[in-house]
Each structure stands twice: as C-alpha cells, then as structure tokens.
Write a protein that holds these residues in place. Structure first.
Motif, PDB file in Angstrom:
ATOM      1  N   LEU A 150      -5.620  33.556  54.247  1.00  0.00           N
ATOM      2  CA  LEU A 150      -6.878  33.130  53.633  1.00  0.00           C
ATOM      3  C   LEU A 150      -7.172  33.915  52.360  1.00  0.00           C
ATOM      4  O   LEU A 150      -7.422  33.340  51.297  1.00  0.00           O
ATOM      5  N   VAL A 151      -7.130  35.229  52.444  1.00  0.00           N
ATOM      6  CA  VAL A 151      -7.510  36.035  51.289  1.00  0.00           C
ATOM      7  C   VAL A 151      -6.436  36.031  50.211  1.00  0.00           C
ATOM      8  O   VAL A 151      -6.719  36.371  49.052  1.00  0.00           O
ATOM      9  N   ALA A 152      -5.181  35.657  50.558  1.00  0.00           N
ATOM     10  CA  ALA A 152      -4.122  35.612  49.561  1.00  0.00           C
ATOM     11  C   ALA A 152      -4.194  34.373  48.688  1.00  0.00           C
ATOM     12  O   ALA A 152      -3.374  34.207  47.790  1.00  0.00           O
ATOM     13  N   THR A 177       2.847  34.919  52.318  1.00  0.00           N
ATOM     14  CA  THR A 177       3.154  33.874  53.296  1.00  0.00           C
ATOM     15  C   THR A 177       3.049  32.473  52.704  1.00  0.00           C
ATOM     16  O   THR A 177       3.313  31.506  53.399  1.00  0.00           O
ATOM     17  N   ARG A 178       2.642  32.373  51.459  1.00  0.00           N
ATOM     18  CA  ARG A 178       2.493  31.054  50.864  1.00  0.00           C
ATOM     19  C   ARG A 178       3.033  31.060  49.439  1.00  0.00           C
ATOM     20  O   ARG A 178       3.060  32.080  48.767  1.00  0.00           O
ATOM     21  N   THR A 179       3.461  29.868  48.991  1.00  0.00           N
ATOM     22  CA  THR A 179       3.913  29.697  47.618  1.00  0.00           C
ATOM     23  C   THR A 179       2.699  29.487  46.718  1.00  0.00           C
ATOM     24  O   THR A 179       1.846  28.662  47.012  1.00  0.00           O
ATOM     25  N   GLU A 228      12.233  36.820  56.809  1.00  0.00           N
ATOM     26  CA  GLU A 228      12.217  35.426  56.391  1.00  0.00           C
ATOM     27  C   GLU A 228      12.111  35.270  54.877  1.00  0.00           C
ATOM     28  O   GLU A 228      12.439  34.229  54.345  1.00  0.00           O
ATOM     29  N   ALA A 229      11.578  36.224  54.144  1.00  0.00           N
ATOM     30  CA  ALA A 229      11.307  36.044  52.731  1.00  0.00           C
ATOM     31  C   ALA A 229      11.920  37.158  51.935  1.00  0.00           C
ATOM     32  O   ALA A 229      11.980  38.276  52.385  1.00  0.00           O
ATOM     33  N   ALA A 230      12.367  36.839  50.755  1.00  0.00           N
ATOM     34  CA  ALA A 230      12.922  37.847  49.864  1.00  0.00           C
ATOM     35  C   ALA A 230      11.806  38.470  49.062  1.00  0.00           C
ATOM     36  O   ALA A 230      10.965  37.786  48.511  1.00  0.00           O
ATOM     37  N   ALA A 263      10.327  34.927  47.385  1.00  0.00           N
ATOM     38  CA  ALA A 263       9.811  33.941  48.330  1.00  0.00           C
ATOM     39  C   ALA A 263       8.337  34.141  48.528  1.00  0.00           C
ATOM     40  O   ALA A 263       7.888  35.202  48.887  1.00  0.00           O
ATOM     41  N   GLY A 264       7.575  33.109  48.365  1.00  0.00           N
ATOM     42  CA  GLY A 264       6.154  33.161  48.588  1.00  0.00           C
ATOM     43  C   GLY A 264       5.380  33.733  47.428  1.00  0.00           C
ATOM     44  O   GLY A 264       4.172  33.693  47.410  1.00  0.00           O
ATOM     45  N   ARG A 265       6.042  34.305  46.390  1.00  0.00           N
ATOM     46  CA  ARG A 265       5.303  34.885  45.293  1.00  0.00           C
ATOM     47  C   ARG A 265       5.322  33.996  44.057  1.00  0.00           C
ATOM     48  O   ARG A 265       4.438  34.066  43.244  1.00  0.00           O
ATOM     49  N   GLU A 266       6.393  33.257  43.855  1.00  0.00           N
ATOM     50  CA  GLU A 266       6.493  32.438  42.655  1.00  0.00           C
ATOM     51  C   GLU A 266       6.527  30.966  43.043  1.00  0.00           C
ATOM     52  O   GLU A 266       6.999  30.583  44.096  1.00  0.00           O
ATOM     53  N   SER A 267       6.062  30.150  42.163  1.00  0.00           N
ATOM     54  CA  SER A 267       5.978  28.719  42.465  1.00  0.00           C
ATOM     55  C   SER A 267       7.339  28.059  42.388  1.00  0.00           C
ATOM     56  O   SER A 267       8.197  28.441  41.621  1.00  0.00           O
ATOM     57  N   GLY A 268       7.500  27.036  43.216  1.00  0.00           N
ATOM     58  CA  GLY A 268       8.710  26.240  43.133  1.00  0.00           C
ATOM     59  C   GLY A 268       8.582  25.083  42.158  1.00  0.00           C
ATOM     60  O   GLY A 268       9.443  24.216  42.103  1.00  0.00           O
ATOM     61  N   ALA A 269       7.503  25.026  41.363  1.00  0.00           N
ATOM     62  CA  ALA A 269       7.321  23.929  40.420  1.00  0.00           C
ATOM     63  C   ALA A 269       8.342  24.020  39.312  1.00  0.00           C
ATOM     64  O   ALA A 269       8.654  25.090  38.831  1.00  0.00           O
ATOM     65  N   PRO A 270       8.910  22.888  38.887  1.00  0.00           N
ATOM     66  CA  PRO A 270       9.920  22.914  37.820  1.00  0.00           C
ATOM     67  C   PRO A 270       9.300  23.297  36.497  1.00  0.00           C
ATOM     68  O   PRO A 270       8.127  23.062  36.243  1.00  0.00           O
ATOM     69  N   ASP A 271      10.102  23.888  35.636  1.00  0.00           N
ATOM     70  CA  ASP A 271       9.676  24.275  34.301  1.00  0.00           C
ATOM     71  C   ASP A 271       9.649  23.044  33.417  1.00  0.00           C
ATOM     72  O   ASP A 271      10.674  22.383  33.232  1.00  0.00           O
TER      73      ASP A 271
END
Length: 754
Positions: free
Chosen positions: A478-480, A537-539, A691-693, A697-705
């Motif tokens: 929630l707070v993240a 825990t989230r992207t 589970e995450a690097a 993982a979970g810190r940067e977006s997977g959206a394409p440039d």
C-alpha cells in the motif's frame, strides 16, 4: 530429571524477586531515600510497598520482552515450511510472555495510586487517582499499563510468530515510555537524559529478559536447540552490554558533577555497585559464550548471572527513588526559563551558514545510532568481500554519507538552534527528509542485508527474514504506491505545521522524537519509491514516478510560499515562552524558514529527476540484454515463431502450432516482466533476493521505450523500420543480429497482431 529442573526453575523466580527487593531496600537505606520526608511525610505503604511493586513491575517487563524476543528471533522453528507456526516450545514461551506482560500491566496500574499517595502525603484525604493522573508521571504510567495490556493480549491470542512479533513491538514501546518516568523525564539535560534512560532500559530488557526466559525454557529444549538459541542470543547480549556502558556513562555525567562523587556520595556508591555488577555480568556472558553446548555449565552460569542481575536491578530501583548529587529539576522562572524548557542554553554564536557546521550540541544516543548504522553497513560489505563477492563502492559511500548527514542534523548547528529558531528548525526538517533518506536509499541496505546475512533454514525467522517479510506485506504494497508515498511526504506538512503538533514537538521530548522519526521515515519511503535500488513487490511505471515527483515537490514548494505569506505565527506560545525574540523578529525568522523550504525543495527535485531518468535508461538496456540472452539460449525460437506467424498472414506458410505460440507468449512475458532466470543479477553484479533481482524487478517499469519503437536507428544498422514491420515484409530467420531481435520484440510488445 525434567520435572526436577522445572521445580528448581519455578523456585528460582521468587528467590530472585526477593533478592531484588532486598537489594532495592539496601540501596534506599544507603542513599537515605528510605528516611521519612519532612515537608510531605510519605505513607509507609509508599516507602515499603513501592520497591516491591517496582520489582514485580520489572519482573513482568523482563518476561514480556524476553519471551517475545526468544520466540520471534531466537528459537529454531518446527520446520522450513512452517516459519511462522508456533510449535509447542514457542507456544509455551509466548504464553510465558503473556503472563509476564499481564503482571507488568497490573503493577503499572498499581504504581499510579502509589505515585498519587506519595505526592499527597500520608492521611491527606485527597483523591490520589486524580492527583496522579493530573501529572505527567501518572499519565506516562497509565500509557505503559495500556501498552503492557496490549502486549499480553497479543501474546495470549498469538497462533503464529506474526502476532507475537506485534506483541514484542508493543512491549518495546512500553519500555521506551518507561524512560520518561523517574528523574529522566525532568532532568537538566533531558534530551540526553531521556535518550540514555530509554537505551538503558531497552538494553537491560533485552539482556536480562533474554537470559531469564532462556533459563526458564531450557528444560524444554534439547541440547542442539539450546545451543542454537544461546548462540543467537550472544550478539544481542553483546550489543546490550555496549549500550548499557554508553548509556550509563551519559546518565552518570548528567547526574554527578565529578567522577570523585562515585566514592564521596551515597548515590555515587550505589552507582559504582551497579557498574561493578554489570561488568561482572559481561564477564560471565563471555564465559557462557565459550561454553556453548555444555548444559550443566550453562545452568550454573545462568544462575550466577541471575543473582548478579537481581542485585543490579535492585540497585537501579533504589537509584530511581533517590536524589542525585546534581539537582535535576529546574523551575521555569526568570533566567532559568529557557534552561527549564529546552534543557540547554542557546549558543553564543548567532545562527548562520557558518555556525551550522561549526557548532556542536551533543545528542549522544543519536550519534551512537548514526555510527552504529554505518558500522553495520560496512561490516556487511566486508563480509561480502571476504566471501569473494563484490559490492558497488558508490552504494557504500552513499549510505555512509547518509549516516554522516544524520549525525550532523542531530548534533550540529541546526540542532543547537532548532528549538529556538524556526529557520534553523526548517533546515533540520529539509535535511531529515531530503538529504539523509535518499542517500540511505541509494545504498541499498535491504539488498546488502539479504546478501550478507545467511538465510535461516530451520523454520525460524531472523532479522533478514522479518525485513523481507515486511517488505512483501500488504502494508508495504500500500505505502509503496507512489501517490500514497507522495501524500504521506507532502500531506503530513499541512497536518504538522498547521496544527498544535509542531508546538507539542517543541514542548515535549516525545513529540520531538516522533517528529524526527516521521521525517526520516516519510523521506525514506518517498525516496525508495522513486529511486530505490532495493526490491519492491510491484512494478512502478517511470511516468507515474515522474508525475509523483513533480506534483509532490511542487506542493512542497507551494507550501513554503503559503508560509511566506502567512500573517500569523506558528507555535507562538512556545517562542513567546522562550522570550528570546520580539513578535516582529519571530515573523521575519518564520519568513526565512518558509523561504528555505520553498527554495531548497527545488534542488532535490532536480537530482531526483536525473536519477530517475538514468535508472529508466539502464532498465531498458538491461531488459534488452535479457531478451538477447534468451534468444541465445533458445536459438531465436521466439523470433522464428513471430516470423512464421507473419508469413501465415500472407499465406506463405502454415501458422505456428498452438504450443509454439504459447511458448512464444510465455517466453516473451517472462522476459518483459524481469522473471527470466538470466536476470538474477543487475548491471553492477548484485544478486537477487529470491523472487526478485535487487534494483530491477519491481523497481522499474516494463513499459516499452517510445524512442525504441519510433526511431529505426535505435535498433542499430540493418534493422527493419517500423513501417516495414507493419506491412509484413519478410523477416530475418533465427540467428539474426541482436539489433533486429530487439527491434522486433519491441514491436511485438507495442503492436500485438489482431
């Protein structure tokens, strides 16, 4: 044999209790505190009953803290898959803590009327409950009773170590609140006095409580579990010994004017007896550490330590009811008003840019915390280096500089003037939220902890496991969320400065400590969400990060503008009580402080934006490398399936089979989400956290440039253009150059086939 040992253990507790009361009475007679008062004669119930109730109070406190810490952190678990389950031993330990916490709560409530009776005097006929609760000491004791009751409730209802951990947290808060009672809450230098007393009580609770509980549950443990428990307790005991030594020196220096008073005054002699007892306990603990695995030796040493500890606690009770050589209560009258309200006089040098870095107003416990954080971090780096693992030097530098910033903001010129001037306080505020936390975040402390500390494999949780569990909890999710973090960061300013909370933080030490903790925590959360290298825990979409940054710090600047244009004074009663400046001077100082908030907020905005852009670009490059490694492993199977699909649309070849398409989709999804096994390390070689690097993982977006999709040159020479991709021109086959693979995967993400 076990029944005999259990009977001995059951008899040991009352014996230690009697020894504690006897030691306290001897100390009271030695310091003269047992003699009847001449001004307000005390009731015999107070003179003789208070030490007994205090002894019961401390016994319950030690059981509550020791049992919770032992069950949550020390005892091996029932199995690797049941890390939070309460096996029979841990369940009994938690129930022992519930009984101790209940005793603690009852004794705390009993101390309230005894305090009122002591203030009213014998046979006064006054309402002792009203007298007690009208004073700070009575309200503090009531708060402790409530926290002890919550501890007992959590322990009693616990079916897992999670609720037991909450009980331990309530117990820790109760111990910290206890530091406000007695002489510390009204001491001359009450900042250092209260901080030292809180540290002293926490250290005693950890050391004595852990020792008491381990001794009581030893008959329930086999030799292997007992050895493991004592070995895990040893570092905590060592830290407690060091904390006791430092806090004892600080407290003695405040309450005695010279070291010679250790021998020349009755109070000093009791302090000396207590110091000798603590040194003896430290020596016995060292011997215990070298004798791990010998149950009989442990039993004998634990009994000896218990006897010495009872004497030391009794001496502490006596000191708490005795007047020290240096008077601690200063009346808030005349020239002593400032000293009474703040605890120290303002510096002789005027506040300015130079004095911010040249003045020193010691807060010894804050300095100890900053130094300890730096030492622990560097120790983790050294452990990795000895193991042959690398750690980026810039992360170490960032974290250590954050610790230096914390030491400066709590001990430098801004701390010396922070209680007297609003502009100095505002510099403190900005440093606590925008200097120290981002530096800590860039150090990646959670990633270092996960790599430097060995994971538990016996079904229990240590500090490493609890930190990672908290990181993956629903509250953290929630707070993240960037908008939530931004709301906490900026919204709390309005609540704090436009309400009585700021004035309460100036008047009371508890309020000042809570203010400091909130500023540091909210600043850390905000920085972690935006530029953190530790896992989440989230992207988080980088665009959302940028919007959050701009909106939050823009609000921060507008808030400063609102303060500049304010026509009223913040905390007028506090600054009026100090009597150092006129109303016009206070208005000018407040305007300067608001200008600092407005102007300084632009600097971190710039650096946050630069770091976020850099991390975004690195994330895209890292994701492309993950795609390339996957293509090398599977021989370009994803590209071949994509080319076959395009050919099938033209009717040149049959479409790929369902398994091939599924494999392609699954492979692409794994690469895009950062869960590809080859992504186990980030660009600087950091290892993953299960589970995450870390840092990816979970810190940067997977959206394409967008640039990679629109610019043909972004994919390198020879890559097909976007127009060619859309018209379905023939593609390269498996094994083509990496730039073509990257370009086609980007188009597959952005333009899925109909």
């Amino acid at each position: 044999m076990n029944s005999r040992v259990l009977r001995i253990a059951a008899l040991a507790v009352p014996a230690l209790l009697v020894l504690t009361v006897a030691s306290a009475l001897v100390g009271l007679f030695a310091t003269g505190a047992a003699e009847p008062a001449t001004l307000v004669p005390a009731s015999p119930l107070v003179t003789w009953g208070m030490p007994v109730v205090r002894a019961l109070h401390h016994l319950g406190l030690l059981c509550a803290v020791g049992a919770g810490g032992t069950a949550v952190l020390l005892l091996p678990g029932p199995g690797r898959r049941d890390a939070t389950a309460l096996d029979p031993v841990r369940r009994r330990t938690v129930r022992l803590g519930a009984a101790g916490a209940l005793l603690w709560a009852v004794a705390s409530v009993t101390l309230i009327p005894l305090g009122g009776l002591e203030a009213a005097g014998a046979d006064s006929g006054l309402d002792i409950w009203q007298i007690a609760l009208n004073g700070d000491l009575g309200r503090t004791q009531l708060t402790i009773a409530v926290l002890a009751a919550l501890t007992a409730l959590a322990y009693a209802l616990a079916r897992s170590t999670v609720l037991a951990c909450w009980g331990l947290a309530f117990a820790g808060l109760g111990v910290a609140a206890l530091g406000l009672a007695g002489h510390a809450g009204a001491s001359l230098d009450h900042v250092n006095a209260v901080n030292a007393m809180v540290l002293h009580l926490v250290a005693v609770s950890v050391w004595a409580g852990g020792l008491l509980v381990i001794g009581l549950i030893a008959p329930w443990l086999d030799d292997e579990r007992l050895t493991t428990t004592v070995r895990r307790f040893s570092p905590w005991a060592l830290a407690a010994v060091a904390s006791l030594a430092i806090s004892g020196l600080v407290s003695a220096s405040i309450r005695m004017s010279a070291w010679g008073e250790l021998l020349s005054t009755d109070y000093g002699r009791v302090v000396l007896v207590k110091a000798i007892g603590l040194v003896t306990l430290a020596c016995l603990g060292s011997v215990q550490r070298r004798r791990l695995g010998e149950r009989l030796r442990f039993r004998h040493l634990a009994a000896t330590e218990g006897v010495v500890m009872a004497v030391v606690i009794g001496a502490s009770i006596a000191l708490g009811r005795s007047a020290p050589p240096v008077p601690q209560e200063i009346p808030a009258e005349g020239d002593l008003t400032i000293l009474s309200l703040v605890g120290y006089m303002p510096p002789e040098q005027e506040f300015g840019p130079a004095t911010m870095f040249t003045l020193f107003q010691p807060d010894w416990i804050a300095l100890l915390i900053a130094g300890s954080l730096a030492v622990l971090y560097v120790s983790g780096v050294v452990r990795l280096a000895r193991r042959g693992d690398s750690w980026p030097w810039h992360r170490t530098l960032a974290f250590v500089m954050g610790c230096v910033a914390l030491a400066w903001v709590t001990n430098g010129g801004v701390a010396a003037w922070g209680r007297f001037r609003f502009d100095a306080h505002m510099v403190q505020h900005m440093a606590m939220m925008m200097i120290a936390p981002p530096l800590w975040v860039l150090g990646g402390p959670v990633t270092l902890l996960s790599r430097a500390v060995a994971p538990r494999t016996d079904g229990s949780r240590g500090i490493r496991e609890w930190v990672l569990a908290a990181l993956h909890s629903r509250y953290s999710q929630l707070v993240a969320n960037p908008p939530v973090a931004g709301l906490i960061f900026a919204g709390s300013l309005v609540i704090f400065y436009f309400s009585p909370l700021f004035e309460a933080a100036m008047y009371t030490h508890v309020g000042h400590v809570l203010m400091t903790v909130h500023f540091l925590a909210s600043g850390y959360l905000f920085a972690w969400v935006l530029i953190g290298v530790d896992p989440s825990t989230r992207t988080i979409n980088p665009i959302l990060k940028l919007i959050t940054l701009l909106v939050t710090l823009a609000f921060h600047a507008f808030f400063g503008v609102a303060l500049v244009s304010a026509t009223w004074l913040i905390a007028p009663d506090w600054y009026g009580a100090l009597g150092m400046y006129t109303t016009d001077q206070l208005a000018l100082i407040q305007e300067r402080g608001a200008t600092i908030m407005w102007a300084v907020s632009e600097i971190p905005t710039f650096f946050y934006a630069i770091l976020m852009a850099t991390m975004w670009m690195k994330s895209e490059d890292r994701r492309a490398r993950q795609f390339d490694r996957k293509a090398e492993r599977d021989g370009g199977a994803e590209l071949a399936a994509y080319n076959a699909y395009l050919a099938s649309l033209r009717g040149d070849a049959p479409p790929p089979t369902a398994p091939s398409v599924a494999a392609s989709v699954v492979g692409h999804s794994a690469a895009a989400s950062g869960t590809d096994p080859s992504a186990a390390s980030d660009a600087d070689g950091s290892e993953g956290l299960g589970e995450a690097a870390p840092g990816t993982a979970g810190r940067e977006s997977g959206a394409p440039d967008p640039g990679a999709m629109s610019d043909p040159e972004a994919a390198g020479p020879g890559a097909p253009s976007p127009a060619t991709a859309r018209t379905g021109a023939p593609r390269g086959e498996a094994g083509q150059d990496v730039p073509q693979l990257r370009d086609q995967r980007t188009k597959d993400v952005s333009e899925p086939p109909a």
